[in-house]
Design a protein around this motif. Sequence first.
Motif, PDB file in Angstrom:
ATOM      1  N   PRO A  14      44.228  49.120  54.721  1.00  0.00           N
ATOM      2  CA  PRO A  14      43.625  50.181  55.530  1.00  0.00           C
ATOM      3  C   PRO A  14      42.897  49.603  56.731  1.00  0.00           C
ATOM      4  O   PRO A  14      42.294  48.534  56.657  1.00  0.00           O
ATOM      5  CB  PRO A  14      42.654  50.852  54.557  1.00  0.00           C
ATOM      6  CG  PRO A  14      42.377  49.828  53.504  1.00  0.00           C
ATOM      7  CD  PRO A  14      43.612  49.003  53.382  1.00  0.00           C
ATOM      8  N   TRP A  22      39.408  54.936  54.968  1.00  0.00           N
ATOM      9  CA  TRP A  22      40.428  54.492  54.017  1.00  0.00           C
ATOM     10  C   TRP A  22      39.945  53.299  53.209  1.00  0.00           C
ATOM     11  O   TRP A  22      40.277  53.166  52.019  1.00  0.00           O
ATOM     12  CB  TRP A  22      41.728  54.159  54.743  1.00  0.00           C
ATOM     13  CG  TRP A  22      42.400  55.366  55.332  1.00  0.00           C
ATOM     14  CD1 TRP A  22      42.513  55.677  56.650  1.00  0.00           C
ATOM     15  CD2 TRP A  22      43.024  56.435  54.616  1.00  0.00           C
ATOM     16  NE1 TRP A  22      43.174  56.872  56.806  1.00  0.00           N
ATOM     17  CE2 TRP A  22      43.503  57.355  55.579  1.00  0.00           C
ATOM     18  CE3 TRP A  22      43.239  56.702  53.258  1.00  0.00           C
ATOM     19  CZ2 TRP A  22      44.176  58.525  55.220  1.00  0.00           C
ATOM     20  CZ3 TRP A  22      43.910  57.867  52.901  1.00  0.00           C
ATOM     21  CH2 TRP A  22      44.373  58.760  53.872  1.00  0.00           C
ATOM     22  N   SER A  45      39.727  53.502  49.246  1.00  0.00           N
ATOM     23  CA  SER A  45      40.398  52.498  48.412  1.00  0.00           C
ATOM     24  C   SER A  45      39.437  51.925  47.382  1.00  0.00           C
ATOM     25  O   SER A  45      39.786  51.761  46.198  1.00  0.00           O
ATOM     26  CB  SER A  45      40.960  51.376  49.286  1.00  0.00           C
ATOM     27  OG  SER A  45      41.957  51.855  50.170  1.00  0.00           O
ATOM     28  N   THR A  51      44.848  49.904  47.143  1.00  0.00           N
ATOM     29  CA  THR A  51      44.856  50.229  48.567  1.00  0.00           C
ATOM     30  C   THR A  51      45.365  51.653  48.728  1.00  0.00           C
ATOM     31  O   THR A  51      46.444  51.989  48.221  1.00  0.00           O
ATOM     32  CB  THR A  51      45.759  49.274  49.365  1.00  0.00           C
ATOM     33  OG1 THR A  51      45.168  47.983  49.405  1.00  0.00           O
ATOM     34  CG2 THR A  51      45.946  49.769  50.787  1.00  0.00           C
ATOM     35  N   ALA A  74      46.144  54.096  51.925  1.00  0.00           N
ATOM     36  CA  ALA A  74      46.217  54.124  53.381  1.00  0.00           C
ATOM     37  C   ALA A  74      47.534  54.748  53.797  1.00  0.00           C
ATOM     38  O   ALA A  74      48.521  54.662  53.053  1.00  0.00           O
ATOM     39  CB  ALA A  74      46.110  52.710  53.956  1.00  0.00           C
ATOM     40  N   GLU A 105      49.250  50.388  45.384  1.00  0.00           N
ATOM     41  CA  GLU A 105      49.156  51.038  46.684  1.00  0.00           C
ATOM     42  C   GLU A 105      49.483  52.518  46.544  1.00  0.00           C
ATOM     43  O   GLU A 105      50.391  52.887  45.797  1.00  0.00           O
ATOM     44  CB  GLU A 105      50.137  50.422  47.687  1.00  0.00           C
ATOM     45  CG  GLU A 105      49.765  49.024  48.138  1.00  0.00           C
ATOM     46  CD  GLU A 105      50.655  48.540  49.281  1.00  0.00           C
ATOM     47  OE1 GLU A 105      50.297  47.525  49.875  1.00  0.00           O
ATOM     48  OE2 GLU A 105      51.692  49.187  49.570  1.00  0.00           O
ATOM     49  N   GLY A 119      48.547  57.134  51.765  1.00  0.00           N
ATOM     50  CA  GLY A 119      47.545  58.116  52.137  1.00  0.00           C
ATOM     51  C   GLY A 119      48.123  59.372  52.747  1.00  0.00           C
ATOM     52  O   GLY A 119      47.454  60.417  52.785  1.00  0.00           O
TER      53      GLY A 119
END
Length: 280
Positions: A18, A23, A27, A46, A48, A67, A70
């Motif tokens: 991010p 973000w 996270s 993460t 993002a 991950e 986002g």
Amino acid sequence: MSTHFTADPTATGAAVFPTRPEWLTLSAAFADEVPIIADRDDLLVTVAPGAGGGAPACFYPARALIEVDGDHLGVDPATVDPANLSDRPRYAPAWGALTHECGHAKHTAWAPPDDAPPGVVAAAMLLEEPRMEAAQVRRRPDDRHWLRACVKGIVAADLHLFADPATAPQMTPAHAAHTAALLLGRADGGVLTRTEVAPVARVIEDVLGADTLGKLRAVWRKALRTADDDGETMLALGRQWCEILGSDPDTDPNTPADPDPGAAPDPSGTPDPSGGTRHR
């Protein structure tokens, strides 16, 4: 969501980090909640835009990294407070994607050997999806709510199957088999209900035939009873899957030589060649 556990446990993939403060904060907030969901305290997270290896979410086992894309959050990241249980319904599919990855981190405790046939591996990893989620729900029953949100909001939404299966793109036998594992398998695993998947089941049976579908169901039900670390059995079931469908065990079905642009999208997702697990 997908067959999305890398066949190479040493691969690291290309992580996305991010760049905006909201973000980074989000996270960290997601990561704070992961240890109890995954029963692991070594996982990084993460969240993002663009994260997830080209899919809504991704787990990199070698990095102990989850991950989440986002773009699937659906709300302003600066307003998200996952520590507040009543806040999570606002972004339920994304939280379900995180929960799904936590399930892999906890329950996918096997990896295929390097010399395993790629078609068999792909089938085994497909069967791992409902198997792993069933294990997660047995351990943490309340996670069913979030896994359902992810399946209905992400996995099935692209195919419009729950809304109106009759208007969904025409399935090939391969797509029908994938959909059967991901949706009907989740019903047998306790994540979805049989009533919910009944319209989808009719479409799948029309494509595959009752006999073939019954044989595939017997395979995924065996997978649901398989232990987290029993890769040998999962690969054997993957080979059975290929034999039932008449597919080549030595060919990776996720890399067709001449894909049909008019065919329905593969609802299982595809393994990420960079080493993660990709989901749709």
